[in-house]
Every structure is written in structure tokens, then in C-alpha cells.
Design a protein around this motif. Sequence first.
Motif, mmCIF file in Angstrom:
data_model
loop_
_atom_site.group_PDB
_atom_site.id
_atom_site.type_symbol
_atom_site.label_atom_id
_atom_site.label_comp_id
_atom_site.label_asym_id
_atom_site.label_seq_id
_atom_site.Cartn_x
_atom_site.Cartn_y
_atom_site.Cartn_z
ATOM 1 N N ASP A 40 0.843 -1.194 0.000
ATOM 2 C CA ASP A 40 0.000 0.000 0.000
ATOM 3 C C ASP A 40 0.882 1.249 0.000
ATOM 4 O O ASP A 40 2.107 1.162 0.025
ATOM 5 C CB ASP A 40 -0.979 -0.007 1.179
ATOM 6 C CG ASP A 40 -0.297 0.050 2.543
ATOM 7 O OD1 ASP A 40 0.864 0.510 2.633
ATOM 8 O OD2 ASP A 40 -0.940 -0.344 3.530
ATOM 9 N N ILE A 41 0.268 2.404 -0.030
ATOM 10 C CA ILE A 41 1.010 3.657 -0.148
ATOM 11 C C ILE A 41 1.963 3.867 1.028
ATOM 12 O O ILE A 41 3.074 4.365 0.848
ATOM 13 C CB ILE A 41 0.046 4.861 -0.307
ATOM 14 C CG1 ILE A 41 0.804 6.153 -0.599
ATOM 15 C CG2 ILE A 41 -0.808 5.053 0.923
ATOM 16 C CD1 ILE A 41 1.264 6.295 -1.995
ATOM 17 N N ALA A 59 7.494 4.254 2.923
ATOM 18 C CA ALA A 59 8.557 3.823 3.832
ATOM 19 C C ALA A 59 9.747 3.277 3.048
ATOM 20 O O ALA A 59 10.903 3.567 3.359
ATOM 21 C CB ALA A 59 8.026 2.767 4.800
ATOM 22 N N GLU A 60 9.457 2.495 2.012
ATOM 23 C CA GLU A 60 10.525 1.946 1.154
ATOM 24 C C GLU A 60 11.288 3.077 0.458
ATOM 25 O O GLU A 60 12.514 3.060 0.408
ATOM 26 C CB GLU A 60 9.879 1.031 0.120
ATOM 27 C CG GLU A 60 10.837 0.335 -0.801
ATOM 28 C CD GLU A 60 10.084 -0.550 -1.786
ATOM 29 O OE1 GLU A 60 10.217 -0.301 -3.005
ATOM 30 O OE2 GLU A 60 9.374 -1.474 -1.346
ATOM 31 N N TYR A 61 10.569 4.057 -0.059
ATOM 32 C CA TYR A 61 11.193 5.203 -0.722
ATOM 33 C C TYR A 61 12.095 5.975 0.244
ATOM 34 O O TYR A 61 13.229 6.302 -0.078
ATOM 35 C CB TYR A 61 10.112 6.115 -1.294
ATOM 36 C CG TYR A 61 10.632 7.456 -1.751
ATOM 37 C CD1 TYR A 61 11.401 7.561 -2.909
ATOM 38 C CD2 TYR A 61 10.372 8.607 -1.021
ATOM 39 C CE1 TYR A 61 11.884 8.785 -3.330
ATOM 40 C CE2 TYR A 61 10.859 9.826 -1.437
ATOM 41 C CZ TYR A 61 11.607 9.920 -2.582
ATOM 42 O OH TYR A 61 12.090 11.128 -2.980
ATOM 43 N N LEU A 62 11.591 6.247 1.432
ATOM 44 C CA LEU A 62 12.372 7.005 2.410
ATOM 45 C C LEU A 62 13.601 6.223 2.863
ATOM 46 O O LEU A 62 14.663 6.807 3.090
ATOM 47 C CB LEU A 62 11.500 7.391 3.605
ATOM 48 C CG LEU A 62 10.398 8.402 3.289
ATOM 49 C CD1 LEU A 62 9.478 8.580 4.486
ATOM 50 C CD2 LEU A 62 10.975 9.723 2.839
ATOM 51 N N GLN A 63 13.471 4.909 2.983
ATOM 52 C CA GLN A 63 14.608 4.070 3.340
ATOM 53 C C GLN A 63 15.698 4.168 2.282
ATOM 54 O O GLN A 63 16.867 4.369 2.583
ATOM 55 C CB GLN A 63 14.172 2.612 3.519
ATOM 56 C CG GLN A 63 15.302 1.654 3.843
ATOM 57 C CD GLN A 63 15.926 1.924 5.200
ATOM 58 O OE1 GLN A 63 15.241 2.294 6.147
ATOM 59 N NE2 GLN A 63 17.227 1.749 5.295
ATOM 60 N N ARG A 64 15.297 4.071 1.012
ATOM 61 C CA ARG A 64 16.275 4.185 -0.085
ATOM 62 C C ARG A 64 16.920 5.563 -0.105
ATOM 63 O O ARG A 64 18.124 5.685 -0.306
ATOM 64 C CB ARG A 64 15.601 3.929 -1.420
ATOM 65 C CG ARG A 64 15.296 2.486 -1.673
ATOM 66 C CD ARG A 64 14.827 2.308 -3.098
ATOM 67 N NE ARG A 64 14.195 1.019 -3.241
ATOM 68 C CZ ARG A 64 13.236 0.756 -4.109
ATOM 69 N NH1 ARG A 64 12.798 1.699 -4.905
ATOM 70 N NH2 ARG A 64 12.720 -0.439 -4.183
ATOM 71 N N LEU A 65 16.109 6.572 0.105
ATOM 72 C CA LEU A 65 16.620 7.939 0.107
ATOM 73 C C LEU A 65 17.634 8.132 1.230
ATOM 74 O O LEU A 65 18.687 8.716 1.025
ATOM 75 C CB LEU A 65 15.451 8.916 0.264
ATOM 76 C CG LEU A 65 15.717 10.377 -0.011
ATOM 77 C CD1 LEU A 65 16.194 10.585 -1.439
ATOM 78 C CD2 LEU A 65 14.460 11.186 0.244
ATOM 79 N N SER A 66 17.324 7.612 2.405
ATOM 80 C CA SER A 66 18.250 7.758 3.526
ATOM 81 C C SER A 66 19.542 6.993 3.268
ATOM 82 O O SER A 66 20.618 7.448 3.632
ATOM 83 C CB SER A 66 17.608 7.302 4.839
ATOM 84 O OG SER A 66 17.410 5.909 4.844
ATOM 85 N N GLU A 67 19.458 5.840 2.620
ATOM 86 C CA GLU A 67 20.663 5.078 2.299
ATOM 87 C C GLU A 67 21.556 5.847 1.331
ATOM 88 O O GLU A 67 22.770 5.815 1.447
ATOM 89 C CB GLU A 67 20.285 3.716 1.716
ATOM 90 C CG GLU A 67 19.694 2.773 2.742
ATOM 91 C CD GLU A 67 19.123 1.510 2.131
ATOM 92 O OE1 GLU A 67 19.162 1.353 0.882
ATOM 93 O OE2 GLU A 67 18.616 0.676 2.899
ATOM 94 N N LEU A 68 20.940 6.550 0.397
ATOM 95 C CA LEU A 68 21.723 7.346 -0.551
ATOM 96 C C LEU A 68 22.475 8.463 0.154
ATOM 97 O O LEU A 68 23.618 8.752 -0.164
ATOM 98 C CB LEU A 68 20.813 7.955 -1.622
ATOM 99 C CG LEU A 68 20.277 6.992 -2.656
ATOM 100 C CD1 LEU A 68 19.284 7.720 -3.567
ATOM 101 C CD2 LEU A 68 21.398 6.417 -3.496
ATOM 102 N N HIS A 69 21.821 9.089 1.113
ATOM 103 C CA HIS A 69 22.427 10.231 1.790
ATOM 104 C C HIS A 69 23.332 9.834 2.955
ATOM 105 O O HIS A 69 24.103 10.646 3.436
ATOM 106 C CB HIS A 69 21.339 11.197 2.274
ATOM 107 C CG HIS A 69 20.664 11.892 1.134
ATOM 108 N ND1 HIS A 69 21.265 12.898 0.419
ATOM 109 C CD2 HIS A 69 19.458 11.689 0.560
ATOM 110 C CE1 HIS A 69 20.448 13.305 -0.537
ATOM 111 N NE2 HIS A 69 19.353 12.585 -0.473
ATOM 112 N N MET A 70 23.247 8.583 3.370
ATOM 113 C CA MET A 70 24.051 8.128 4.500
ATOM 114 C C MET A 70 25.330 7.422 4.053
ATOM 115 O O MET A 70 26.180 7.116 4.866
ATOM 116 C CB MET A 70 23.238 7.174 5.395
ATOM 117 C CG MET A 70 21.999 7.821 6.001
ATOM 118 S SD MET A 70 22.382 9.174 7.104
ATOM 119 C CE MET A 70 22.977 8.279 8.512
#
Length: 98
Positions: free
Chosen positions: A72-73, A78-89
Motif C-alpha cells: 500500500d502507499i 517507507a521503502e522510498y524514504l529508506q532508499r533515500l536515507s541510504e543514498l544520503h548516509m
Amino acid sequence: MELTKERLAQMAETDIRTVDISVLTDLRDIEIDVSQPVEKKREAFARQTNNIYVHRIGDYVVKVRFQEDGADIDERMAEYLQRLSELHMRPCAQEPEL
């Protein structure tokens, strides 16, 4: 608005590169009672927009698609934010010392 198969196909074919943004519904103006069942939420969404696939958020045109099964949305966000945080971390490559 009656959502016939033909009307849905026409909405889905809207090209976001050429659509007139002034005729699109701003997603920030749509109100949905999240306590309602999915079918009622869909009906409320369709009543408040002139195209269920193409909208705007301010000056940006967005196109959405729907899926019957799967995440669901909230899970997708949550998946999008996890990926985004991994990119910036990720550690940056260290610059050589001078």
C-alpha cells in the motif's frame, strides 16, 4: 462523473507533457476520510477530481497509477524514504590529503 472503461482509458492516456495544468485538480485540495472502506475512498477521490490519473501539486503535474494487489502507499513511502536515507548516509569518498 461516470467512470466507464472508455473514460478511464482516455484519462490514463493523458500526456503530462502537454496537458493544460489549469484544468488539473490540485491533490492538496482533495479530502478523503481514511476511516472509510477502500471502495468509499475511491468514490470520494473520483468525485473530487476531473482525472483520476493526472493531477497537480502546485506547479507540478503528477501522474499516478493504481494496483489491485501488493504494497500500500504507506509501505511504498517507507521503502522510498529508506532508499533515500541510504543514498544520503553513504560515506563519501575521502579526498586525498595534500
